[in-house]
Design a protein around this motif. Structure first.
Motif, PDB file in Angstrom:
ATOM      1  N   GLU A 108       0.825  -1.206   0.000  1.00 30.41           N
ATOM      2  CA  GLU A 108       0.000   0.000   0.000  1.00 30.41           C
ATOM      3  C   GLU A 108       0.860   1.258   0.000  1.00 30.41           C
ATOM      4  OE1 GLU A 108      -4.079   1.576   2.060  1.00 30.41           O
ATOM      5  OE2 GLU A 108      -2.813   0.245   3.221  1.00 30.41           O
ATOM      6  N   GLU A 109       1.926   1.253   0.787  1.00 28.18           N
ATOM      7  CA  GLU A 109       2.826   2.406   0.836  1.00 28.18           C
ATOM      8  C   GLU A 109       3.478   2.658  -0.522  1.00 28.18           C
ATOM      9  OE1 GLU A 109       5.454   1.372   4.058  1.00 28.18           O
ATOM     10  OE2 GLU A 109       4.008   2.004   5.588  1.00 28.18           O
ATOM     11  N   LYS A 110       3.938   1.606  -1.175  1.00 20.81           N
ATOM     12  CA  LYS A 110       4.577   1.760  -2.487  1.00 20.81           C
ATOM     13  C   LYS A 110       3.559   2.227  -3.528  1.00 20.81           C
ATOM     14  CE  LYS A 110       8.632  -1.113  -1.970  1.00 20.81           C
ATOM     15  NZ  LYS A 110       9.440  -2.223  -2.498  1.00 20.81           N
ATOM     16  N   ALA A 111       2.348   1.678  -3.466  1.00 13.41           N
ATOM     17  CA  ALA A 111       1.308   2.085  -4.416  1.00 13.41           C
ATOM     18  C   ALA A 111       0.977   3.563  -4.271  1.00 13.41           C
ATOM     19  CB  ALA A 111       0.053   1.231  -4.216  1.00 13.41           C
ATOM     20  N   MET A 112       0.968   4.052  -3.050  1.00 16.30           N
ATOM     21  CA  MET A 112       0.652   5.461  -2.819  1.00 16.30           C
ATOM     22  C   MET A 112       1.818   6.374  -3.215  1.00 16.30           C
ATOM     23  SD  MET A 112      -2.409   5.350  -1.808  1.00 16.30           S
ATOM     24  CE  MET A 112      -2.880   6.861  -1.047  1.00 16.30           C
ATOM     25  N   ALA A 113       3.035   5.846  -3.181  1.00 11.80           N
ATOM     26  CA  ALA A 113       4.227   6.671  -3.409  1.00 11.80           C
ATOM     27  C   ALA A 113       4.579   6.851  -4.880  1.00 11.80           C
ATOM     28  CB  ALA A 113       5.418   6.067  -2.661  1.00 11.80           C
ATOM     29  N   GLU A 114       4.222   5.890  -5.719  1.00 16.42           N
ATOM     30  CA  GLU A 114       4.602   5.983  -7.124  1.00 16.42           C
ATOM     31  C   GLU A 114       3.511   5.379  -7.999  1.00 16.42           C
ATOM     32  OE1 GLU A 114       7.969   3.229  -8.162  1.00 16.42           O
ATOM     33  OE2 GLU A 114       8.055   3.006  -5.994  1.00 16.42           O
ATOM     34  N   PRO A 115       3.422   5.809  -9.253  1.00 16.33           N
ATOM     35  CA  PRO A 115       2.355   5.303 -10.131  1.00 16.33           C
ATOM     36  C   PRO A 115       2.637   3.898 -10.657  1.00 16.33           C
ATOM     37  CG  PRO A 115       3.703   6.885 -11.308  1.00 16.33           C
ATOM     38  CD  PRO A 115       4.216   6.848  -9.893  1.00 16.33           C
ATOM     39  N   PHE A 116       1.593   3.088 -10.709  1.00 16.95           N
ATOM     40  CA  PHE A 116       1.669   1.744 -11.272  1.00 16.95           C
ATOM     41  C   PHE A 116       0.563   1.577 -12.299  1.00 16.95           C
ATOM     42  CE2 PHE A 116       3.886   1.243  -7.258  1.00 16.95           C
ATOM     43  CZ  PHE A 116       4.998   0.514  -7.639  1.00 16.95           C
TER      44      PHE A 116
END
Length: 122
Positions: free
Chosen positions: A38-46
């Motif tokens: 969740e943290e990575k998803a919020m930090a950068e676009p996928f």
């Protein structure tokens, strides 16, 4: 080339997924639990997110629900992978916003077909 987030707490499953995806040409970012995903998803676009359901800190259902509530992720496909194969589990996964629900064990081609379905390509 698309960017895919893959989250699974099992090193064996992660290696299996990465091996299946390596020939796609997509950029792969990994997470080892739901909170990190969740943290990575919020930090950068996928362009696509693949989540195991049974993970520590936050399970895949919780992460999927949280992300899909955010308008930023409305059009980002989320694939859930899990050993939870009951009809009620599949129903619950879709209810949380999952675009695809793949039960383990699965063949690499199942993941590749789902990725192709949402991202195009070979």
């Amino acid at each position: 080339m698309a960017k895919i987030l893959v989250a699974d707490d099992s090193k064996t499953e992660m290696a299996f997924l990465l091996d299946a995806l390596k020939g796609t040409g997509h950029s792969i970012v990994t997470a080892v639990d739901g909170k990190e995903a969740e943290e990575k998803a919020m930090a950068e676009p996928f362009d696509l997110i693949i989540l195991d359901v049974i993970m520590p800190n936050k399970n895949g259902f919780q992460v999927c629900r949280s992300l899909k509530k955010n308008p930023k992720f409305k059009d980002i496909p989320i694939i859930l992978t899990t050993s939870k194969s009951g009809e009620s589990d599949k129903f619950w996964g879709k209810k949380q916003g999952a675009d695809e629900y793949i039960t383990k064990p699965y063949e690499p081609v199942e993941i590749l077909l789902a990725v192709k379905k949402y991202l195009g390509g070979a």
